[in-house]
Design an enzyme around this catalytic site. Sequence first.
Site, PDB file in Angstrom:
ATOM      1  N   GLY A  99       0.819  -1.200   0.000  1.00  0.00           N
ATOM      2  CA  GLY A  99       0.000   0.000   0.000  1.00  0.00           C
ATOM      3  C   GLY A  99       0.851   1.248   0.000  1.00  0.00           C
ATOM      4  O   GLY A  99       1.658   1.452  -0.893  1.00  0.00           O
ATOM      5  N   GLU A 100       0.686   2.056   1.026  1.00  0.00           N
ATOM      6  CA  GLU A 100       1.353   3.349   1.173  1.00  0.00           C
ATOM      7  C   GLU A 100       1.048   4.257  -0.013  1.00  0.00           C
ATOM      8  O   GLU A 100       1.945   4.798  -0.650  1.00  0.00           O
ATOM      9  CB  GLU A 100       2.852   3.187   1.377  1.00  0.00           C
ATOM     10  CG  GLU A 100       3.183   2.511   2.690  1.00  0.00           C
ATOM     11  CD  GLU A 100       4.646   2.602   3.044  1.00  0.00           C
ATOM     12  OE1 GLU A 100       5.040   3.653   3.586  1.00  0.00           O
ATOM     13  OE2 GLU A 100       5.377   1.649   2.768  1.00  0.00           O
ATOM     14  N   HIS A 101      -0.243   4.414  -0.287  1.00  0.00           N
ATOM     15  CA  HIS A 101      -0.712   5.322  -1.328  1.00  0.00           C
ATOM     16  C   HIS A 101      -2.204   5.584  -1.111  1.00  0.00           C
ATOM     17  O   HIS A 101      -2.824   4.966  -0.256  1.00  0.00           O
ATOM     18  CB  HIS A 101      -0.468   4.740  -2.731  1.00  0.00           C
ATOM     19  CG  HIS A 101      -1.216   3.481  -3.012  1.00  0.00           C
ATOM     20  ND1 HIS A 101      -0.681   2.240  -2.762  1.00  0.00           N
ATOM     21  CD2 HIS A 101      -2.456   3.267  -3.489  1.00  0.00           C
ATOM     22  CE1 HIS A 101      -1.561   1.311  -3.097  1.00  0.00           C
ATOM     23  NE2 HIS A 101      -2.663   1.910  -3.535  1.00  0.00           N
ATOM     24  N   ALA A 102      -2.730   6.513  -1.894  1.00  0.00           N
ATOM     25  CA  ALA A 102      -4.171   6.800  -1.908  1.00  0.00           C
ATOM     26  C   ALA A 102      -4.622   6.809  -3.357  1.00  0.00           C
ATOM     27  O   ALA A 102      -3.798   6.885  -4.274  1.00  0.00           O
ATOM     28  CB  ALA A 102      -4.453   8.152  -1.255  1.00  0.00           C
TER      29      ALA A 102
ATOM     30  N   ARG B 246      -3.721   4.273   2.468  1.00  0.00           N
ATOM     31  CA  ARG B 246      -3.806   2.923   3.002  1.00  0.00           C
ATOM     32  C   ARG B 246      -2.416   2.335   3.170  1.00  0.00           C
ATOM     33  O   ARG B 246      -1.511   2.579   2.367  1.00  0.00           O
ATOM     34  CB  ARG B 246      -4.682   2.027   2.149  1.00  0.00           C
ATOM     35  CG  ARG B 246      -4.118   1.434   0.872  1.00  0.00           C
ATOM     36  CD  ARG B 246      -4.246   2.240  -0.405  1.00  0.00           C
ATOM     37  NE  ARG B 246      -5.318   3.174  -0.495  1.00  0.00           N
ATOM     38  CZ  ARG B 246      -6.532   2.930  -0.947  1.00  0.00           C
ATOM     39  NH1 ARG B 246      -6.831   1.759  -1.421  1.00  0.00           N
ATOM     40  NH2 ARG B 246      -7.440   3.865  -0.990  1.00  0.00           N
TER      41      ARG B 246
END
Length: 150
Positions: free
Chosen positions: A64-67, A112
């Site tokens: 994840g580590e993005h929107a 997230r």
Amino acid sequence: MHIHKGHSNAKAVSVPLTDCKIIDLPKITDVRGNLTFVEGGNHIPFDIKRVYYLYDVPGGADRGEHAHKALHQFIICMSGSFDILLDDGFATKRFHLNRSYYGLYVCPMMWRYLDNFSSGAVCMVLTSEVYDEADYIRDYDQFKAAAGAA
């Protein structure tokens, strides 16, 4: 719900973290084995355009580590377990997924972060649109600014 078509031209619309929630899916029990199904527009608040899954995630790894600016997702733990931390720019909430008969609805403009994968975990994601790199926000500071939280 805030559904936007055509990610490349989509504007980021901030929605509250409370719009993201666990949704129970139908569970048909049978001595021969249980069955669960998902119908787009019925059990989840969007039509399904893409399905992908994560597996063989190494111990200690995260994803994840993005929107997404406009993409809606429904995340199901098909096997094992993992955690999802959601952040709307103002508040965060952690969800633990470990059953295949419920999933987490993730609305647009949620940062997230997936972690705590158990051995053998399988994460299936149903999405409202096909892949479009232009829909991603991969920098947290840019996400906070787009969410109005910077």
